[in-house]
Design an enzyme around this catalytic site. Structure first.
Site, PDB file in Angstrom:
ATOM      1  N   SER A  53       0.800  -1.223   0.000  1.00 17.99           N
ATOM      2  CA  SER A  53       0.000   0.000   0.000  1.00 17.99           C
ATOM      3  C   SER A  53       0.835   1.276   0.000  1.00 17.99           C
ATOM      4  CB  SER A  53      -0.944   0.019   1.201  1.00 17.99           C
ATOM      5  OG  SER A  53      -0.233   0.190   2.404  1.00 17.99           O
ATOM      6  N   LYS A  60       1.088   4.712   6.857  1.00  9.39           N
ATOM      7  CA  LYS A  60       0.541   5.564   5.786  1.00  9.39           C
ATOM      8  C   LYS A  60       1.232   6.929   5.835  1.00  9.39           C
ATOM      9  CE  LYS A  60      -2.759   2.493   4.861  1.00  9.39           C
ATOM     10  NZ  LYS A  60      -2.670   1.628   3.650  1.00  9.39           N
TER      11      LYS A  60
END
Length: 250
Positions: free
Chosen positions: A28, A89
């Protein structure tokens, strides 16, 4: 026995308040991070909460010495809603910001974030490389992944590369307003990241994340492997290492 107890206390203090290792479990955050990367995070940047401690031991009420992350920081945090799994993230929005995606373009506080096409991100196909068949190529007789890559630059001057593989549901969203005490987080692999664009759901999106959940800031890769090593064959540990990724900072 006393020595082991002292050692355990020292390790507990270091992991809770100074440094902690983290391994990358998914794609991701490609291209910056790949499956098989190992990195250190620093724990003091944003203050401390219960999630700074191993297993989230509830010894710290709220946040101590709180500081707001900068846009563009890469952070490790306990993912909502259960706060049981560690995710990584990039910080896109901080309290008071509005965030929206329109046609794959990121908008921050109503203004488009510059998105410049750069050379494709190319990575050798390996056990630790998730590669859609549509993006596989042969280079020098070796299979590689070649993903469309773009350079984004935030208002504070922070630049980083993102992948945009095509049109998905996450390319067009409503306007998100980041409330006090929260951050809007996104993966650099924009079409393969369950992030703040999606409602918090176990194993899915994370919603807008409380700052209390943030454990630390990613600072440097200390090891990386393509996944081809075998534990019983020590020499393969060296051949599997991605040496060029070791020592990369953020």
């Amino acid at each position: 026995m006393v020595f082991l107890l002292k050692l355990a206390i020292v390790v507990f203090i270091i992991r809770s308040f100074l440094f902690s290792p983290f391994s990358i479990p998914s794609g991701s955050m490609q291209p910056r991070l790949m499956i098989g990367d190992y990195l250190f995070i620093t724990k003091w940047n944003y203050g401390y909460s219960r999630y700074s401690l191993p297993w989230g031991i509830p010894l710290i009420p709220g946040r101590i010495l709180p500081r707001t992350p900068a846009r563009g920081d890469v952070v490790v945090f306990k993912a909502p809603p259960s706060a049981k799994q560690d995710y990584i993230k990039r910080v896109i929005g901080i309290p008071g910001d509005t965030v929206q995606m329109r046609g794959g373009q990121l908008f921050l506080n109503g203004k488009a974030i510059p998105k410049q096409r750069v050379a494709d991100w190319v990575a050798p196909v390996s056990p630790n490389t998730n590669c859609d068949y549509a993006f596989q190529r042969i280079v020098a007789e070796q299979p590689v992944c070649a993903y469309p890559q773009f350079r984004e630059t935030l208002p504070n001057g922070k630049s980083y590369n993102v992948l945009d593989l095509g049109t998905t549901e996450a390319d067009d969203t409503g306007v998100f307003t980041v409330p006090a005490g929260h951050a809007f987080l996104m993966g650099d692999n924009r079409d393969d990241s369950a992030d703040s664009r999606f409602p918090a759901r176990e194993g899915g999106g994370i919603g807008i994340v409380p700052l209390e959940n943030i454990e630390g800031k990613a600072v440097v890769n200390f090891f990386s492997t393509d996944g081809s090593a075998e534990w019983l064959l020590p020499w393969t540990w060296f051949s599997a290492a991605r040496w060029h990724r070791i020592g990369e900072g953020f």
